[in-house]
Design a protein around this motif. Structure first.
Motif, PDB file in Angstrom:
ATOM      1  N   LEU A 185       0.834  -1.212   0.000  1.00 28.76           N
ATOM      2  CA  LEU A 185       0.000   0.000   0.000  1.00 28.76           C
ATOM      3  C   LEU A 185       0.867   1.260   0.000  1.00 28.76           C
ATOM      4  CD1 LEU A 185      -2.894  -0.924   2.468  1.00 28.76           C
ATOM      5  CD2 LEU A 185      -3.086  -0.465   0.025  1.00 28.76           C
ATOM      6  N   ALA A 225      -4.210  11.562   0.306  1.00 31.96           N
ATOM      7  CA  ALA A 225      -5.447  10.763   0.413  1.00 31.96           C
ATOM      8  C   ALA A 225      -5.110   9.264   0.430  1.00 31.96           C
ATOM      9  CB  ALA A 225      -6.376  11.096  -0.745  1.00 31.96           C
ATOM     10  N   VAL A 226      -4.193   8.855  -0.447  1.00 32.13           N
ATOM     11  CA  VAL A 226      -3.824   7.425  -0.494  1.00 32.13           C
ATOM     12  C   VAL A 226      -3.108   7.025   0.807  1.00 32.13           C
ATOM     13  CG1 VAL A 226      -2.552   5.659  -1.782  1.00 32.13           C
ATOM     14  CG2 VAL A 226      -3.665   7.507  -3.016  1.00 32.13           C
ATOM     15  N   SER A 227      -2.276   7.934   1.345  1.00 24.68           N
ATOM     16  CA  SER A 227      -1.568   7.637   2.604  1.00 24.68           C
ATOM     17  C   SER A 227      -2.545   7.429   3.756  1.00 24.68           C
ATOM     18  CB  SER A 227      -0.625   8.778   2.986  1.00 24.68           C
ATOM     19  OG  SER A 227       0.457   8.817   2.117  1.00 24.68           O
ATOM     20  N   VAL A 228      -3.586   8.261   3.787  1.00 26.17           N
ATOM     21  CA  VAL A 228      -4.576   8.135   4.861  1.00 26.17           C
ATOM     22  C   VAL A 228      -5.258   6.768   4.784  1.00 26.17           C
ATOM     23  CG1 VAL A 228      -6.791   9.040   5.685  1.00 26.17           C
ATOM     24  CG2 VAL A 228      -4.925  10.613   5.159  1.00 26.17           C
ATOM     25  N   VAL A 229      -5.566   6.346   3.562  1.00 28.93           N
ATOM     26  CA  VAL A 229      -6.196   5.018   3.378  1.00 28.93           C
ATOM     27  C   VAL A 229      -5.210   3.914   3.782  1.00 28.93           C
ATOM     28  CG1 VAL A 229      -7.159   3.424   1.675  1.00 28.93           C
ATOM     29  CG2 VAL A 229      -7.756   5.855   1.586  1.00 28.93           C
ATOM     30  N   ALA A 230      -3.957   4.051   3.324  1.00 27.01           N
ATOM     31  CA  ALA A 230      -2.946   3.016   3.606  1.00 27.01           C
ATOM     32  C   ALA A 230      -2.683   2.884   5.098  1.00 27.01           C
ATOM     33  CB  ALA A 230      -1.647   3.344   2.866  1.00 27.01           C
ATOM     34  N   ALA A 235      -4.641   2.753   7.430  1.00 30.89           N
ATOM     35  CA  ALA A 235      -5.596   1.833   8.086  1.00 30.89           C
ATOM     36  C   ALA A 235      -4.945   0.486   8.383  1.00 30.89           C
ATOM     37  CB  ALA A 235      -6.821   1.649   7.195  1.00 30.89           C
TER      38      ALA A 235
END
Lengths: 248, 42
Positions: free
Chosen positions: A128, A151-156, A158
């Motif tokens: 991720l 945005a992708v970092s925030v998802v990753a 998780a």
């Protein structure tokens, strides 16, 4: 040569000296002072490099998460540099964690790799955050690059608590938490002291590497702006416009 | 003895990876500082 290569600011230098001193002490304690484990013998000494690398990686992904929230909130490019640096250094420590785990697993478990919950969740975490770096390469505009990768970092991110709790939630070959436990650490005093010294050293080292990577990111952005300015100067109608104005 | 071989590879390998990354950063920083004009064109 070395001085020119490092060319450190005073803050950088102090952090590097502290990290190197603690690391030298930690490695000496891990290799010479701490006793061998009753079940695993000297192999258990790999814990003093494996666990600090894993903790530092998770701490850096948490830093990347916090910096990414700031990017999304304030559109700050400084926070974007911190997020990039934390992700890159965090990935390096994650790769190291997995490699050291394989090296430890081969003689103890009999396999280099197994699809155990802790190992699998760590692999997903790695992929991720590799995705975060991949996404960054698809955008030329720094502002859009910062927003999308944040945005992708925030998802990753998780995956970070999932990696931590994987050994508690699922049946795992990997041992459970032995330091961060409600009923206190489950390892002996000298082993715990050695682990904590090494963890402090690797955390400082990680911080130093992040500072260096942030510096590099700033230099890269300046070089990018210079190139853009030079190209703008070639077009008479656009001469005098700053890269920032152009990006609008 | 074999245990110590794994331990040695683990410690030395960690040092090499982190040292290599730090060196790569230093070289990239030096390259960007050495060419303030950055004459490369995309």
């Amino acid at each position: 040569m070395t001085r020119r290569l490092l060319r450190l600011y005073p803050g950088d230098r102090a952090l590097l000296v502290a990290a190197a001193t603690l690391l030298a002490a930690g490695w000496a304690m891990g290799l010479l002072w701490a006793p061998p484990d009753r079940a695993q013998g000297d192999l258990q000494r790999l814990m003093y490099v494996h666990v600090p690398a894993a903790w530092t990686a998770l701490a850096l992904f948490t830093t990347a998460f916090a910096a990414s929230l700031r990017v999304l909130w304030k559109r700050s490019l400084n926070a974007d540099h911190l997020a990039l640096a934390s992700v890159e250094v965090g990935l390096m420590f994650t790769a190291l964690t997995v490699a050291l785990g394989a090296l430890w697993g081969r003689p103890v478990w009999g396999v280099w790799w197994t699809w155990d919950p802790r190992l699998t969740s760590t692999a997903v975490l790695f992929v991720l955050f590799c995705g975060v770096l991949a996404v960054r390469r698809t955008f030329e505009d720094p502002q859009r690059r910062a927003m999308v990768s944040a945005a992708v970092s925030v998802v990753a991110f998780a995956m970070v608590p999932i990696v931590h709790w994987s050994v508690v939630w699922w049946r795992s070959l990997h041992q459970g938490p032995s330091v961060l436990r409600l009923d206190g650490p489950a390892i002996g005093g000298s082993m715990l002291a050695t682990l904590l010294v090494n963890a402090a050293a690797v955390t400082l080292l990680g911080g130093w590497l992040v500072m260096r990577r942030v510096r590099l990111a700033r230099l890269e952005m300046r070089a990018e702006n210079r190139r853009l300015r030079a190209r703008l100067a070639e077009v008479p109608q656009l001469a005098g416009i700053s890269p920032r104005e152009l990006r609008g | 003895m074999a245990d110590w071989a794994y331990v040695a590879v683990g410690f030395a390998g960690s040092g090499a990876v982190v040292g290599g990354y730090a060196l790569a950063l230093a070289l990239r920083i030096r390259r960007l500082r050495a060419r303030p004009g950055d004459r490369r064109r995309p």
